[in-house]
Design a protein around this motif. Structure first.
Motif, PDB file in Angstrom:
ATOM      1  N   LEU A   1       0.828  -1.205   0.000  1.00  0.00           N
ATOM      2  CA  LEU A   1       0.000   0.000   0.000  1.00  0.00           C
ATOM      3  C   LEU A   1       0.864   1.257   0.000  1.00  0.00           C
ATOM      4  N   SER A   2       1.926   1.277   0.795  1.00  0.00           N
ATOM      5  CA  SER A   2       2.824   2.441   0.820  1.00  0.00           C
ATOM      6  C   SER A   2       3.541   2.609  -0.513  1.00  0.00           C
ATOM      7  N   PHE A   3       3.956   1.503  -1.116  1.00  0.00           N
ATOM      8  CA  PHE A   3       4.641   1.564  -2.407  1.00  0.00           C
ATOM      9  C   PHE A   3       3.734   2.123  -3.492  1.00  0.00           C
ATOM     10  N   LYS A   4       2.506   1.603  -3.593  1.00  0.00           N
ATOM     11  CA  LYS A   4       1.593   2.069  -4.632  1.00  0.00           C
ATOM     12  C   LYS A   4       1.139   3.501  -4.367  1.00  0.00           C
ATOM     13  N   ALA A   5       1.010   3.879  -3.099  1.00  0.00           N
ATOM     14  CA  ALA A   5       0.621   5.255  -2.787  1.00  0.00           C
ATOM     15  C   ALA A   5       1.708   6.228  -3.227  1.00  0.00           C
ATOM     16  N   GLU A   6       2.959   5.868  -3.019  1.00  0.00           N
ATOM     17  CA  GLU A   6       4.052   6.740  -3.449  1.00  0.00           C
ATOM     18  C   GLU A   6       4.078   6.890  -4.962  1.00  0.00           C
ATOM     19  N   ARG A   7       3.833   5.791  -5.670  1.00  0.00           N
ATOM     20  CA  ARG A   7       3.811   5.863  -7.138  1.00  0.00           C
ATOM     21  C   ARG A   7       2.621   6.678  -7.643  1.00  0.00           C
ATOM     22  N   ALA A   8       1.501   6.660  -6.902  1.00  0.00           N
ATOM     23  CA  ALA A   8       0.290   7.353  -7.339  1.00  0.00           C
ATOM     24  C   ALA A   8       0.202   8.781  -6.805  1.00  0.00           C
ATOM     25  N   GLY A   9       1.193   9.210  -6.021  1.00  0.00           N
ATOM     26  CA  GLY A   9       1.140  10.550  -5.453  1.00  0.00           C
ATOM     27  C   GLY A   9       0.185  10.677  -4.292  1.00  0.00           C
ATOM     28  N   CYS A  10      -0.110   9.553  -3.625  1.00  0.00           N
ATOM     29  CA  CYS A  10      -0.996   9.560  -2.465  1.00  0.00           C
ATOM     30  C   CYS A  10      -0.168   9.417  -1.194  1.00  0.00           C
ATOM     31  N   LEU A  11      -0.861   9.361  -0.073  1.00  0.00           N
ATOM     32  CA  LEU A  11      -0.191   9.363   1.229  1.00  0.00           C
ATOM     33  C   LEU A  11      -0.781   8.271   2.104  1.00  0.00           C
ATOM     34  N   VAL A  12       0.106   7.509   2.771  1.00  0.00           N
ATOM     35  CA  VAL A  12      -0.300   6.497   3.746  1.00  0.00           C
ATOM     36  C   VAL A  12       0.280   6.898   5.096  1.00  0.00           C
ATOM     37  N   ILE A  13      -0.574   7.025   6.099  1.00  0.00           N
ATOM     38  CA  ILE A  13      -0.149   7.469   7.431  1.00  0.00           C
ATOM     39  C   ILE A  13      -0.503   6.386   8.442  1.00  0.00           C
ATOM     40  N   GLU A  14       0.489   5.970   9.227  1.00  0.00           N
ATOM     41  CA  GLU A  14       0.260   4.995  10.288  1.00  0.00           C
ATOM     42  C   GLU A  14      -0.140   5.719  11.569  1.00  0.00           C
ATOM     43  N   VAL A  15      -1.153   5.195  12.250  1.00  0.00           N
ATOM     44  CA  VAL A  15      -1.637   5.790  13.503  1.00  0.00           C
ATOM     45  C   VAL A  15      -1.582   4.736  14.597  1.00  0.00           C
TER      46      VAL A  15
END
Length: 424
Positions: free
Chosen positions: A339-353
């Motif tokens: 999920l973090s890898f694809k988010a970086e490629r898509a210009g999105c953001l993954v945040i761990e809480v």
């Protein structure tokens, strides 16, 4: 930008034999270098002021570090001329692997976490070697040129993008054949700078589970496929069949290859499911809030219990083993990485809480609503909210990611004391 492309190799029978010969020679050299480090460490790890008064002091020798072991490759080729057939950088990478394994055992990684004691590689346990430098034109049509080995046919299912250079190549042996993993890099394509401010509209929270793979804050679910559970009976049948064969026979090896291919199929199914699920999530929102799960701690064995006489008491380890197997089958850690890898490629953001308290509070009024693991429905006695437990947790994860604080200290107060302090 650096990417990795993997292709399936189609070597001839002679090339397969030569690849296996390289792996076997590298395995022997890896074990020798590792033993050399262990020998020095066992003899010299104790400071002289910490030694017992009466002991045997061996003659001191130079520390076999990274550079000295690399220099020993020159003498190796003189003593064993058949090692000249292996490309020099491939041999040097064998020294790199020994250094990495030993340093993680002695010093630990960048976070200070130490690995277990490195093990010697048995036959068939050394499965890959690396070319640390590759030529720009190593790919010609459906063939790849490997230094000091020759041209090998491959399945070029996708082309190298324009502007990317091939840096390294890893040749690996898997259950269904040989593969090459090319690391490609381009300085013309900059790394994507992600500058997104999370809001309620552009974000989504997800809660991972075992009853369903995930539940999001929009009250949608993703069913869990349980790839390993579905293949468990077939796997057990193949393992029983292999165990009945004569030891070290060709039939036994053939059956164990079938077992390995089934494990590989399950791993690929799980990985494909993770990629598809990650794509669905990133199509819904630009920011995804996920739990910072410590899967290694969650899948530990249950601690043994003893009475006053030292007799071991039941600790429900059998039930915990089934839970651990389901956690491993779900592959939460791999999914978060994908999920973090694809988010970086898509210009999105993954945040761990921090997930603490997200399953024990109400997502509407933020009051504490205790639940057992078997309770799958959230029913709040304070505000009357009723919905699926995992959906409630997903909404709370989103709120925590956006700034709502759920602390252990606050959760111990009564609801009347706690309500004025809760802010959405």
């Amino acid at each position: 930008m650096r990417l990795a492309y993997q292709y399936k190799l189609l070597p001839t029978t002679e090339q397969k034999a030569e690849l296996n010969r390289w792996l076997d020679m590298l395995r022997h050299q890896y074990n020798w270098l590792l033993q050399d480090r262990f020998d020095w460490w066992e003899r010299n790890r104790c400071d002289i002021n910490a030694c017992p008064l009466i002991c045997h002091l061996p003659s001191l020798r130079a520390h076999p570090d990274y550079y000295s072991q690399k220099r020993s490759l020159v003498q190796l080729k003189k003593d064993r001329p058949w090692y000249k057939d292996i490309y020099s950088q491939v041999l040097q990478n064998c020294v790199d692997r020994v250094k990495l394994a030993f340093d993680r055992f002695i010093k630990g990684d960048c976070n200070g976490n130490r690995s277990g004691k490195p093990r010697f590689k048995g036959k068939g346990r050394y499965r890959s070697f690396t070319y640390t430098q590759m030529d720009m034109d190593c790919l010609k049509g459906n063939r790849i040129t490997l230094p000091k080995f020759g041209d090998v046919k491959l399945i070029l299912h996708r082309l190298i993008p324009d502007g990317f250079d091939v840096k390294t190549a890893i040749i690996s042996k898997k259950a269904d054949g040989w593969y090459v993993t090319l690391t490609i890099q381009s300085h013309a394509v900059p790394d994507i700078a992600i500058d997104i401010i999370p809001t309620w509209e552009n974000s989504i929270g997800i809660d991972l589970g075992l009853e369903k793979f995930l539940a999001d804050s929009e009250k949608e679910f993703e069913p869990i496929p349980q790839h390993f559970r579905k293949s468990e009976k077939k796997l057990a049948f193949l393992q029983r069949k292999a165990a009945a064969r004569k030891k070290k026979s060709r039939a036994k090896n053939r059956q164990y290859r079938k077992v390995a291919r089934l494990h590989q199929k399950v791993a690929r199914q799980r990985k494909q499911f993770h990629f598809e699920t990650a794509k669905k999530l990133l199509n819904k929102a630009d920011v995804v809030f996920v739990e910072a799960l410590k899967v290694k701690n969650m899948s530990r064995r249950a601690k043994p219990k003893q009475d006053e006489t030292g007799k071991f008491l039941p600790n429900r380890q059998s039930a915990k083993s089934g839970l651990n197997k389901s956690i491993a089958d779900a592959g939460w850690s791999q999914f978060n990485e994908i999920l973090s890898f694809k988010a970086e490629r898509a210009g999105c953001l993954v945040i761990e809480v921090d997930p603490r308290g997200t399953s024990q509070h109400c997502s509407e009024c933020l009051n504490r609503v205790p639940k057992e693991l078997r309770d799958r429905w959230h029913s709040c006695p304070h505000c009357g909210l009723e919905l699926d437990r995992d959906t409630n947790s997903a909404i709370l994860i989103k709120k925590v990611g956006l700034g709502v604080s759920l602390t252990i200290k606050r959760s111990k107060r009564t609801s009347s004391e706690r309500s004025p302090r809760c802010t959405a």
